[in-house]
Design a protein around this motif. Structure first.
Motif, PDB file in Angstrom:
ATOM      1  N   ASP A  16       0.874  -1.174   0.000  1.00 50.82           N
ATOM      2  CA  ASP A  16       0.000   0.000   0.000  1.00 50.82           C
ATOM      3  C   ASP A  16       0.909   1.221   0.000  1.00 50.82           C
ATOM      4  OD1 ASP A  16      -2.010   1.841   0.243  1.00 50.82           O
ATOM      5  OD2 ASP A  16      -2.653   1.241   2.246  1.00 50.82           O
ATOM      6  N   LEU A  17       0.948   1.925  -1.144  1.00 46.54           N
ATOM      7  CA  LEU A  17       1.810   3.097  -1.290  1.00 46.54           C
ATOM      8  C   LEU A  17       0.988   4.360  -1.088  1.00 46.54           C
ATOM      9  CD1 LEU A  17       4.406   4.615  -2.177  1.00 46.54           C
ATOM     10  CD2 LEU A  17       3.631   4.312  -4.549  1.00 46.54           C
ATOM     11  N   GLY A  18       1.366   5.166  -0.115  1.00 53.68           N
ATOM     12  CA  GLY A  18       0.676   6.424   0.142  1.00 53.68           C
ATOM     13  C   GLY A  18       1.626   7.598   0.131  1.00 53.68           C
ATOM     14  N   GLY A  19       1.087   8.774   0.301  1.00 52.95           N
ATOM     15  CA  GLY A  19       1.915   9.970   0.291  1.00 52.95           C
ATOM     16  C   GLY A  19       2.796  10.097   1.508  1.00 52.95           C
ATOM     17  N   GLY A  78      -0.816  -1.053  -4.589  1.00 51.43           N
ATOM     18  CA  GLY A  78      -1.886  -0.075  -4.708  1.00 51.43           C
ATOM     19  C   GLY A  78      -1.274   1.306  -4.615  1.00 51.43           C
ATOM     20  N   ALA A  79      -1.384   2.088  -5.688  1.00 51.60           N
ATOM     21  CA  ALA A  79      -0.763   3.412  -5.758  1.00 51.60           C
ATOM     22  C   ALA A  79      -1.833   4.492  -5.894  1.00 51.60           C
ATOM     23  CB  ALA A  79       0.203   3.486  -6.945  1.00 51.60           C
ATOM     24  N   PRO A  80      -1.604   5.668  -5.325  1.00 56.17           N
ATOM     25  CA  PRO A  80      -2.601   6.737  -5.425  1.00 56.17           C
ATOM     26  C   PRO A  80      -2.680   7.305  -6.837  1.00 56.17           C
ATOM     27  CG  PRO A  80      -0.614   7.553  -4.354  1.00 56.17           C
ATOM     28  CD  PRO A  80      -0.427   6.079  -4.544  1.00 56.17           C
ATOM     29  N   GLY A  81      -3.885   7.730  -7.220  1.00 58.80           N
ATOM     30  CA  GLY A  81      -4.057   8.395  -8.508  1.00 58.80           C
ATOM     31  C   GLY A  81      -4.393   7.449  -9.637  1.00 58.80           C
ATOM     32  N   PRO A  82      -4.564   7.999 -10.844  1.00 59.31           N
ATOM     33  CA  PRO A  82      -4.886   7.180 -12.021  1.00 59.31           C
ATOM     34  C   PRO A  82      -3.734   6.249 -12.380  1.00 59.31           C
ATOM     35  CG  PRO A  82      -5.269   9.533 -12.429  1.00 59.31           C
ATOM     36  CD  PRO A  82      -4.508   9.434 -11.157  1.00 59.31           C
ATOM     37  N   VAL A  83      -4.081   5.006 -12.683  1.00 59.82           N
ATOM     38  CA  VAL A  83      -3.069   3.985 -12.982  1.00 59.82           C
ATOM     39  C   VAL A  83      -3.473   3.243 -14.246  1.00 59.82           C
ATOM     40  CG1 VAL A  83      -2.073   1.805 -12.189  1.00 59.82           C
ATOM     41  CG2 VAL A  83      -2.410   3.662 -10.564  1.00 59.82           C
ATOM     42  N   ASN A  84      -2.508   3.018 -15.122  1.00 59.72           N
ATOM     43  CA  ASN A  84      -2.720   2.141 -16.269  1.00 59.72           C
ATOM     44  C   ASN A  84      -2.337   0.733 -15.822  1.00 59.72           C
ATOM     45  OD1 ASN A  84      -2.342   0.553 -18.636  1.00 59.72           O
ATOM     46  ND2 ASN A  84      -2.100   2.405 -19.867  1.00 59.72           N
ATOM     47  N   THR A  85      -3.342  -0.099 -15.562  1.00 62.96           N
ATOM     48  CA  THR A  85      -3.059  -1.417 -15.015  1.00 62.96           C
ATOM     49  C   THR A  85      -2.378  -2.339 -16.025  1.00 62.96           C
ATOM     50  OG1 THR A  85      -5.307  -2.122 -15.600  1.00 62.96           O
ATOM     51  CG2 THR A  85      -4.962  -1.289 -13.364  1.00 62.96           C
ATOM     52  N   GLU A  86      -2.555  -2.060 -17.308  1.00 58.29           N
ATOM     53  CA  GLU A  86      -1.928  -2.895 -18.334  1.00 58.29           C
ATOM     54  C   GLU A  86      -0.421  -2.690 -18.377  1.00 58.29           C
ATOM     55  OE1 GLU A  86      -3.409  -5.201 -20.270  1.00 58.29           O
ATOM     56  OE2 GLU A  86      -5.240  -4.826 -19.112  1.00 58.29           O
ATOM     57  N   GLY A 119      -2.121  -1.148  -9.301  1.00 58.26           N
ATOM     58  CA  GLY A 119      -3.520  -0.734  -9.394  1.00 58.26           C
ATOM     59  C   GLY A 119      -3.743   0.522  -8.584  1.00 58.26           C
ATOM     60  N   ASN A 120      -4.859   1.178  -8.819  1.00 60.34           N
ATOM     61  CA  ASN A 120      -5.226   2.328  -8.000  1.00 60.34           C
ATOM     62  C   ASN A 120      -5.444   1.866  -6.564  1.00 60.34           C
ATOM     63  OD1 ASN A 120      -7.958   3.650  -6.806  1.00 60.34           O
ATOM     64  ND2 ASN A 120      -6.631   5.224  -7.683  1.00 60.34           N
ATOM     65  N   ASP A 121      -4.962   2.645  -5.598  1.00 60.21           N
ATOM     66  CA  ASP A 121      -4.974   2.192  -4.207  1.00 60.21           C
ATOM     67  C   ASP A 121      -6.374   1.904  -3.672  1.00 60.21           C
ATOM     68  OD1 ASP A 121      -5.639   4.909  -4.255  1.00 60.21           O
ATOM     69  OD2 ASP A 121      -4.316   5.469  -2.596  1.00 60.21           O
ATOM     70  N   VAL A 122      -7.351   2.728  -4.022  1.00 56.25           N
ATOM     71  CA  VAL A 122      -8.697   2.519  -3.491  1.00 56.25           C
ATOM     72  C   VAL A 122      -9.369   1.327  -4.179  1.00 56.25           C
ATOM     73  CG1 VAL A 122     -10.869   3.623  -2.894  1.00 56.25           C
ATOM     74  CG2 VAL A 122      -8.811   5.001  -3.061  1.00 56.25           C
ATOM     75  N   ILE A 318      -3.152  -3.817   1.545  1.00 56.42           N
ATOM     76  CA  ILE A 318      -2.105  -4.827   1.315  1.00 56.42           C
ATOM     77  C   ILE A 318      -2.711  -6.159   0.881  1.00 56.42           C
ATOM     78  CG2 ILE A 318      -0.286  -3.799   2.726  1.00 56.42           C
ATOM     79  CD1 ILE A 318      -1.166  -5.576   5.040  1.00 56.42           C
ATOM     80  N   LEU A 319      -3.864  -6.512   1.451  1.00 57.73           N
ATOM     81  CA  LEU A 319      -4.500  -7.772   1.046  1.00 57.73           C
ATOM     82  C   LEU A 319      -5.037  -7.681  -0.370  1.00 57.73           C
ATOM     83  CD1 LEU A 319      -6.287  -8.644   4.404  1.00 57.73           C
ATOM     84  CD2 LEU A 319      -4.479  -9.986   3.303  1.00 57.73           C
ATOM     85  N   GLY A 320      -5.602  -6.529  -0.728  1.00 55.98           N
ATOM     86  CA  GLY A 320      -6.057  -6.341  -2.100  1.00 55.98           C
ATOM     87  C   GLY A 320      -4.905  -6.350  -3.084  1.00 55.98           C
ATOM     88  N   ALA A 321      -3.781  -5.778  -2.682  1.00 59.47           N
ATOM     89  CA  ALA A 321      -2.594  -5.786  -3.546  1.00 59.47           C
ATOM     90  C   ALA A 321      -2.090  -7.209  -3.761  1.00 59.47           C
ATOM     91  CB  ALA A 321      -1.496  -4.909  -2.950  1.00 59.47           C
ATOM     92  N   ALA A 322      -2.250  -8.047  -2.743  1.00 54.85           N
ATOM     93  CA  ALA A 322      -1.873  -9.451  -2.897  1.00 54.85           C
ATOM     94  C   ALA A 322      -2.780 -10.140  -3.918  1.00 54.85           C
ATOM     95  CB  ALA A 322      -1.960 -10.168  -1.549  1.00 54.85           C
ATOM     96  N   VAL A 323      -4.069  -9.815  -3.893  1.00 56.74           N
ATOM     97  CA  VAL A 323      -5.001 -10.352  -4.898  1.00 56.74           C
ATOM     98  C   VAL A 323      -4.565  -9.904  -6.287  1.00 56.74           C
ATOM     99  CG1 VAL A 323      -7.388 -10.359  -5.719  1.00 56.74           C
ATOM    100  CG2 VAL A 323      -6.919 -10.388  -3.255  1.00 56.74           C
ATOM    101  N   LEU A 324      -4.199  -8.641  -6.407  1.00 57.23           N
ATOM    102  CA  LEU A 324      -3.725  -8.096  -7.687  1.00 57.23           C
ATOM    103  C   LEU A 324      -2.495  -8.850  -8.176  1.00 57.23           C
ATOM    104  CD1 LEU A 324      -4.533  -5.567  -9.482  1.00 57.23           C
ATOM    105  CD2 LEU A 324      -2.610  -4.403  -8.387  1.00 57.23           C
TER     106      LEU A 324
END
Length: 333
Positions: A16-19, A78-86, A119-122, A318-324
């Motif tokens: 989980d990457l935040g500011g 999970g990173a803040p802001g718009p993300v190109n997941t591809e 992916g986007n953090d949220v 962090i758990l969602g990022a693991a799913v990603l």
């Protein structure tokens, strides 16, 4: 009998990457956290400095799990802001100065040798709640995280909806009150401008400046950043009249907002999380339900749509990022 330890081949790292902070965890295929680490982001160090700190945090989490990098199959961030997941590119990142089209996935993979998904953090936190938290057992779930701002994620047919431009899930910027207060995005009347912690604090500050009494007056006069969600919750539970009034308006607008979402997508569950919800809890959410149900187009079985408090707290990201990360592995298999 002790649970069998997850085999190294089952392990991924969720970040989980935040500011202000980087949180990393080593997670097995049952969603168990085997080791974790946290560092300040130090955004002023620029892209290179933050990337280096992410790698350091990964290595510390892996060491705390008594593993090595070669035991980790993938990394999800999970990173803040718009993300190109591809492409794994972060287009822009709030609170990370100088971040513009940063190929974060490529940079982390190059330095760790581990396949990396971004992916986007949220959105990623929504994946966490869907897989391991309040959304377990559903197929269609919408998350709404109420904190400094308001963000969310959309899960349809068991899949995170990213959108044609990677911008799906920006539920905080749906307009609830035409010509309402200005939002940080530049529009007026967004739910973020009406019910986020920032909006709540600004409403309280205006009222106190106009002469209203509140137990929060001293904190408000010192600046809104001094007023935490926990302080807000304490004043609300103590029956501070101004706080109850301002939060009551936020509850009303959140109810309308949820009804709009349900009328559009008709999910099985709306999961409410974020700092404000975590601090105020079920007692704050309970009055939101009848407001939402009242504005559903189909009301006779409105309670079939569960409006529930999130379960994972800070671990959702962090758990969602693991799913990603695991989704990335399946994609390249």
């Amino acid at each position: 009998m002790a649970k069998k330890k997850s085999l190294p081949g089952d392990v991924v790292v969720g970040i989980d990457l935040g500011g202000t902070k980087i949180l990393a965890a080593v997670i097995d295929d049952q969603g168990r956290i085997l080791g974790q680490a946290k560092r300040k982001t130090k955004a002023e160090a620029g892209v290179e400095g933050v990337v280096a700190r992410i790698v350091e945090t990964v290595d510390e989490a892996v060491a705390n799990a008594k593993l090595t990098r070669k035991d980790v199959r993938a990394i999800g961030i999970g990173a803040p802001g718009p993300v190109n997941t591809e492409t794994g590119t972060v287009a822009t990142a709030p609170n990370l100065p100088g971040w513009s089209n940063v190929p974060l996935g490529e940079l982390i993979q190059a330095q760790t040798g581990i396949p990396t998904a971004i992916g986007n953090d949220v959105n990623v936190a929504a994946l966490g709640e869907f897989t391991y938290g309040a959304g377990r057992g559903t197929s269609d779930m919408i998350s709404l995280f109420v904190g400094t701002g308001i963000g969310g994620g959309i899960i349809l047919n068991g899949q995170l909806r990213v959108g044609a431009r990677g911008a799906a899930g920006e539920v905080g910027h749906m307009v609830v009150l035409a010509d309402g207060p200005y939002c940080g995005c530049g529009n007026r009347g967004c739910i973020e401008a009406l019910a986020s912690r920032t909006a709540i604090v600004e409403s309280l500050q205006r009222a106190v400046a106009a002469g209203r009494q509140s137990s929060l007056a001293e904190l408000l006069n010192q600046g809104g950043s001094r007023l935490s969600s926990n302080a807000l919750a304490e004043a609300w539970r103590a029956g501070d009249a101004l706080t109850v009034e301002v939060l009551g308006r936020a509850q009303y607008y959140l109810g309308l907002h949820i009804a709009n979402i349900v009328n559009l997508l008709d999910p099985e569950a709306i999961v409410l999380g974020g700092g404000v919800i975590e601090a105020l809890g079920e007692a704050f959410v309970a009055p939101i339900r009848p407001i939402a149900y009242q504005h559903f187009l189909q009301r006779y079985d409105a309670d079939r749509v569960a409006i529930i408090v999130s379960q994972l707290g800070d671990n959702a990201g962090i758990l969602g990022a693991a799913v990603l990360a695991r989704q990335r592995l399946r994609a390249v298999a």
